[in-house]
Design a protein around this motif. Structure first.
Motif, mmCIF file in Angstrom:
data_model
loop_
_atom_site.group_PDB
_atom_site.id
_atom_site.type_symbol
_atom_site.label_atom_id
_atom_site.label_comp_id
_atom_site.label_asym_id
_atom_site.label_seq_id
_atom_site.Cartn_x
_atom_site.Cartn_y
_atom_site.Cartn_z
ATOM 1 N N PHE A 4 0.832 -1.201 0.000
ATOM 2 C CA PHE A 4 0.000 0.000 0.000
ATOM 3 C C PHE A 4 0.868 1.252 0.000
ATOM 4 C CE2 PHE A 4 -2.753 3.260 1.848
ATOM 5 C CZ PHE A 4 -3.910 3.077 1.108
ATOM 6 N N VAL A 5 1.972 1.216 0.749
ATOM 7 C CA VAL A 5 2.940 2.308 0.778
ATOM 8 C C VAL A 5 4.276 1.768 0.286
ATOM 9 C CG1 VAL A 5 4.194 3.929 2.257
ATOM 10 C CG2 VAL A 5 1.776 3.480 2.690
ATOM 11 N N GLU A 6 4.925 2.486 -0.609
ATOM 12 C CA GLU A 6 6.190 2.041 -1.180
ATOM 13 C C GLU A 6 7.248 1.812 -0.093
ATOM 14 O OE1 GLU A 6 6.801 1.269 -4.279
ATOM 15 O OE2 GLU A 6 4.817 1.858 -5.049
ATOM 16 N N ASP A 7 8.123 0.844 -0.333
ATOM 17 C CA ASP A 7 9.176 0.520 0.642
ATOM 18 C C ASP A 7 10.072 1.711 0.948
ATOM 19 O OD1 ASP A 7 8.208 -2.026 0.697
ATOM 20 O OD2 ASP A 7 9.775 -2.895 -0.553
ATOM 21 N N PHE A 67 1.961 -1.147 5.953
ATOM 22 C CA PHE A 67 3.046 -2.063 5.642
ATOM 23 C C PHE A 67 2.622 -3.307 4.872
ATOM 24 C CE2 PHE A 67 4.737 0.094 9.500
ATOM 25 C CZ PHE A 67 5.805 0.710 8.881
ATOM 26 N N LYS A 68 1.341 -3.535 4.735
ATOM 27 C CA LYS A 68 0.889 -4.755 4.089
ATOM 28 C C LYS A 68 0.711 -4.583 2.581
ATOM 29 C CE LYS A 68 0.646 -7.996 7.191
ATOM 30 N NZ LYS A 68 1.356 -9.282 7.016
ATOM 31 N N ALA A 69 0.479 -5.704 1.907
ATOM 32 C CA ALA A 69 0.190 -5.681 0.472
ATOM 33 C C ALA A 69 -1.046 -4.826 0.222
ATOM 34 C CB ALA A 69 -0.034 -7.104 -0.032
ATOM 35 N N GLU A 70 -1.076 -4.190 -0.930
ATOM 36 C CA GLU A 70 -2.131 -3.230 -1.227
ATOM 37 C C GLU A 70 -3.530 -3.839 -1.095
ATOM 38 O OE1 GLU A 70 -2.539 0.445 -4.216
ATOM 39 O OE2 GLU A 70 -2.163 -1.471 -5.204
#
Length: 263
Positions: A4-7, A67-70
């Motif tokens: 959801f948010v880029e690394d 922090f999780k997958a979108e």
């Protein structure tokens, strides 16, 4: 896998760092108590009954989304939407768009001020990144008219500070609950942290005054953060029943939620 948010986003650094995240909620707990729609949080009775537990619950949701997958993050936001709808149905009225905006804007403001207090000044690009990340959350929560960049958000936030805050009976009761659940010493630290983080409007309404001891400790605290000694200090400042939650907060990949709970 797309998150959801880029690394590389500064948001992950802010919300993956325990003390910064705790400072975010220390500041937000002051402003939130002043919000004109704080009565919604009294409808279920969970906030005044366990304000510290609700804080850690909110941290867990926020970290899960950030922090999780979108797809997983969006699904979690949709579950939160359903919970809010159930509360609105039970109460017989809707939480206003402005009420949702206010909470989202608090998270933006205190993400910035907490990071800058404990670490360094953010660049304009990093501030835009923070606003953008929470704007995306707002989009999936169906919150309207959220600015997409820091400059526009700052104008909107400053306007809402003059329109959305008041010192009410709910404010007084919530601060009494903070003191009851934290104890006298931790409550004193909370107020002193709030003095350093909140806006002038919030400070004036709460009559917090100027920072005291904690402000003098910040330069030393910044030094020990580099050696990781501060982690033991953080644990000392938290009620014993929440130490496990604090230890888990430094993990960027938070485990799956046992179940979304309500306000």
């Amino acid at each position: 896998m797309k998150t959801f948010v880029e690394d590389t986003s500064i948001v992950r650094k802010i919300w993956g760092t325990t003390d910064i995240t705790l400072f975010i909620f220390a500041g937000a707990s002051a402003e939130f108590a002043l919000n004109k729609e704080v009565d919604w949080l009294y409808f279920t009775g969970k906030l005044p009954g366990d304000p510290i537990g609700r804080l850690f619950s909110t941290v867990k949701y926020a970290q899960y989304i950030l922090f999780k997958a979108e797809k997983e993050a969006i699904a979690s936001i949709e579950k939160i939407n359903v919970i809010h709808q159930h509360i609105e149905t039970a109460r017989g009225s809707k939480i206003s768009n402005e009420g949702y905006q206010d909470v989202l804007y608090m998270l933006i403001y205190y993400s910035i001020t907490a990071f800058e207090l404990l670490q360094r000044t953010l660049t304009n690009e990093e501030k835009d990144d923070i606003v953008n990340a929470f704007s995306r959350i707002g989009h999936y929560m169906h919150i309207h008219d959220i600015p997409a960049d820091y400059r526009e958000w700052k104008k909107t936030y400053e306007h809402q500070l003059t329109c959305s805050l008041r010192n009410s009976d709910f404010t007084k009761d919530l601060f009494q609950q903070y003191k009851k659940h934290l104890g006298t010493f931790r409550y004193f630290l909370l107020l002193d942290i709030q003095r350093m983080l909140v806006s002038r409007q919030v400070n004036d309404l709460l009559r917090l005054g100027r920072p005291r001891i904690v402000q003098l400790m910040i330069p030393f605290y910044r030094m020990i953060r580099k050696c990781q000694w501060h982690k033991q200090l953080i644990l000392m400042m938290v009620p014993s029943q929440f130490k496990a939650q604090v230890k888990a907060m430094d993990q960027n990949n938070t485990p799956g939620l046992p179940g979304i709970t309500t306000v």
